[in-house]
Design a protein around this motif. Structure first.
Motif, mmCIF file in Angstrom:
data_model
loop_
_atom_site.group_PDB
_atom_site.id
_atom_site.type_symbol
_atom_site.label_atom_id
_atom_site.label_comp_id
_atom_site.label_asym_id
_atom_site.label_seq_id
_atom_site.Cartn_x
_atom_site.Cartn_y
_atom_site.Cartn_z
ATOM 1 N N ASP A 147 0.837 -1.213 0.000
ATOM 2 C CA ASP A 147 0.000 0.000 0.000
ATOM 3 C C ASP A 147 0.859 1.246 0.000
ATOM 4 O OD1 ASP A 147 -2.859 -1.140 0.722
ATOM 5 O OD2 ASP A 147 -1.350 -2.251 1.851
ATOM 6 N N LEU A 148 2.043 1.147 0.640
ATOM 7 C CA LEU A 148 2.910 2.316 0.752
ATOM 8 C C LEU A 148 4.324 1.912 0.354
ATOM 9 C CD1 LEU A 148 3.227 5.255 1.634
ATOM 10 C CD2 LEU A 148 3.540 4.452 3.981
ATOM 11 N N THR A 166 0.711 4.858 -8.663
ATOM 12 C CA THR A 166 0.326 6.268 -8.580
ATOM 13 C C THR A 166 1.176 6.992 -7.528
ATOM 14 O OG1 THR A 166 -1.330 5.658 -6.954
ATOM 15 C CG2 THR A 166 -2.077 5.859 -9.241
ATOM 16 N N ASP A 167 1.244 8.325 -7.657
ATOM 17 C CA ASP A 167 2.071 9.118 -6.735
ATOM 18 C C ASP A 167 1.655 8.941 -5.276
ATOM 19 O OD1 ASP A 167 3.702 10.089 -8.644
ATOM 20 O OD2 ASP A 167 2.535 11.913 -9.013
ATOM 21 N N GLU A 168 0.359 8.750 -5.039
ATOM 22 C CA GLU A 168 -0.119 8.644 -3.647
ATOM 23 C C GLU A 168 0.432 7.408 -2.949
ATOM 24 O OE1 GLU A 168 -3.100 8.593 -6.178
ATOM 25 O OE2 GLU A 168 -1.954 10.457 -6.398
ATOM 26 N N ARG A 169 0.753 6.376 -3.739
ATOM 27 C CA ARG A 169 1.224 5.128 -3.110
ATOM 28 C C ARG A 169 2.727 5.137 -2.814
ATOM 29 N NH1 ARG A 169 0.354 0.265 -6.621
ATOM 30 N NH2 ARG A 169 1.490 -0.981 -5.125
ATOM 31 N N LYS A 171 6.584 7.205 -1.871
ATOM 32 C CA LYS A 171 7.235 8.390 -1.329
ATOM 33 C C LYS A 171 8.751 8.171 -1.303
ATOM 34 C CE LYS A 171 6.783 11.840 2.279
ATOM 35 N NZ LYS A 171 6.697 12.926 1.308
ATOM 36 N N GLU A 379 1.037 9.256 8.306
ATOM 37 C CA GLU A 379 0.194 10.112 7.427
ATOM 38 C C GLU A 379 -0.770 9.294 6.587
ATOM 39 O OE1 GLU A 379 3.402 13.779 6.931
ATOM 40 O OE2 GLU A 379 3.076 12.391 5.242
ATOM 41 N N ASN A 380 -0.404 8.021 6.356
ATOM 42 C CA ASN A 380 -1.270 7.171 5.515
ATOM 43 C C ASN A 380 -2.173 6.249 6.332
ATOM 44 O OD1 ASN A 380 -0.640 7.354 2.398
ATOM 45 N ND2 ASN A 380 1.228 7.812 3.522
#
Ligand code: UD1
Length: 381
Positions: A147-148, A166-169, A171, A379-380
């Motif tokens: 997920d991250l 996607t960018d949200e997944r 960092k 944060e997630n």
């Protein structure tokens, strides 16, 4: 919040140590506290491959050890999944955190997703493109499911983007191994090379006279280098007959490699070569000290390639590809790919001896990656 983090094999320990410290620091000033459970799959079980790192890096004893031990890939992954599923059903964590690319990384991420737990992968996005490497399969599957995805460099984000992440997944957080290097550098510097040699000689009879500086270090454990008799025996000839004639060579030998050297009848040649020193697998500080002092590193380890980049140790990487291109000279790092082609290794070895140390610090390899990892998880959540 409840987090289970997973380790299985030697290269995981230096990645999880700073993450656990980040949780402890968080818990000192925040409430509610994060509940943390450390699971060791037991893939590496020798004291020198496992327990020694827990002690040196102050990693708390694992809460649960699955004891999977040695075996084929399917055996290690299968046994891990069977045991880890039971742990997840009892402990019901919010997150499972996996690191790196070993069998534990794959087994625990698949099991966690099927138990509907969120998965975070630290060191996501590395790609060698080499599907004959078990680690590449482990990386691909883990990154497809997690997920991250926390990446060590921007090239890894590009790799993930190409695969449709996607960018949200994802960092970019930097390289967590460098947190451990920076936290332990001064302790390592104080060690003595001759003491390291006396403490770790693999067998009486192996050469003990090595200078404090001006030596080469060698590590080798990839199946592509050590499981084929012709490949390994050509390498041994090069080390004994040429490399060690130029520079004293310290070889810290992985258990898999010891087994194969003995199987292929290469052991006594090595023991009887004057300028080669054979050592057992070293502790973290000992290896770091040798890396700090060495004139050159020859290795097929991914982690050492990264450490050489930060320390500036010129490095010959005995592989045809790397999932860590940021460590290559053409990208500012210290390493060059030489595969296991004898002529190429010989040429690059003599060429590299003319070079000086050139420490390089890629973006966010700053010793603070673990904090960023934990922040991203919070944060997630
Ligand atoms: C594993 C990782 C690799 C990592 C390496 C670092 C996978 C797929 N591979 O490879 O990514 O770079 O660790 O060390 O997860 N053995 C012992 N004692 C031990 C551990 C292993 O004697 O504590 C022996 C086993 O008998 C086995 C051999 O070493 O036959 C290899 O161990 P294994 O865990 O299968 O893989 P590694 O080659 O160590």
């Amino acid at each position: 919040m409840k987090i289970i983090s997973v380790v299985g094999a030697r290269p995981n320990f230096m990645k999880i140590a700073p993450f656990i410290k980040a949780i402890e620091a968080h818990n000192q000033i925040n409430s509610p506290k994060i509940e943390h459970i450390l699971v060791h799959t037991g893939q590496h079980y020798d004291d020198r491959m496992s327990q020694a790192f827990f002690e040196e890096l102050s990693i708390p004893e694992a809460d649960i050890n699955l004891g999977v031990g040695s075996g084929t890939h399917a055996e290690q992954v299968g046994l891990t999944m069977i045991s880890f599923e039971k742990i997840l059903q009892i402990k019901k964590p919010d997150w499972v955190v996996v690191v790196g690319d070993v069998n534990a990384t794959l087994a625990c991420s698949v099991t966690a997703k099927k138990e509907l737990c969120k998965v975070c992968h630290i060191e996501a996005g590395l790609r060698s493109g080499d599907m004959t490497m078990p680690e590449e399969i482990n990386r691909l599957v883990t990154d497809r499911l997690a997920d991250l995805l926390l990446t060590p460099d921007r090239l890894s984000n590009k790799n993930l983007k190409k695969e449709g992440v996607t960018d949200e997944r994802m960092k970019f957080v930097g390289n967590i191994m460098i947190d451990t290097l920076e936290a332990n550098r001064s302790k390592a510097e104080k060690l003595s090379v001759s003491q390291i040699i006396t403490d770790n000689l693999i067998e009486i009879g192996s050469n003990t006279s090595v200078p404090q500086k001006d030596f080469a270090i060698l590590t080798l454990h990839r199946p592509s280098n050590v499981d084929n008799e012709v490949v390994l025996s050509n390498l041994v000839d090069l080390f004994c007959d040429e490399i060690s004639k130029e520079l004293p060579l310290i070889w810290t030998i992985h258990p898999r490699t010891v087994k194969q050297l003995k199987n292929f009848g290469l052991w006594s040649k090595l023991l009887n070569t004057n300028n080669i020193t054979l050592l057992q697998p070293l502790g973290y500080h000992e290896m770091l000290k040798l890396n700090i002092e060495a004139r050159i590193m020859l290795t097929d380890s991914g982690g050492l390639q990264e450490e050489c980049t930060v320390l500036g140790t010129p490095c010959l990487t005995l592989r045809w590809n790397t999932e860590r291109p940021i460590t290559l000279r053409e990208n500012g790092g210290a390493s060059i790919l030489v595969g296991n082609n004898i002529e190429r290794i010989r040429n690059e070895f003599f060429d590299t001896l003319k070079q000086n140390r050139k420490p390089e610090r890629p973006e966010l390899w700053d010793g603070k990656t673990a904090e960023r990892c934990l922040k991203a998880i919070l944060e997630n959540s």
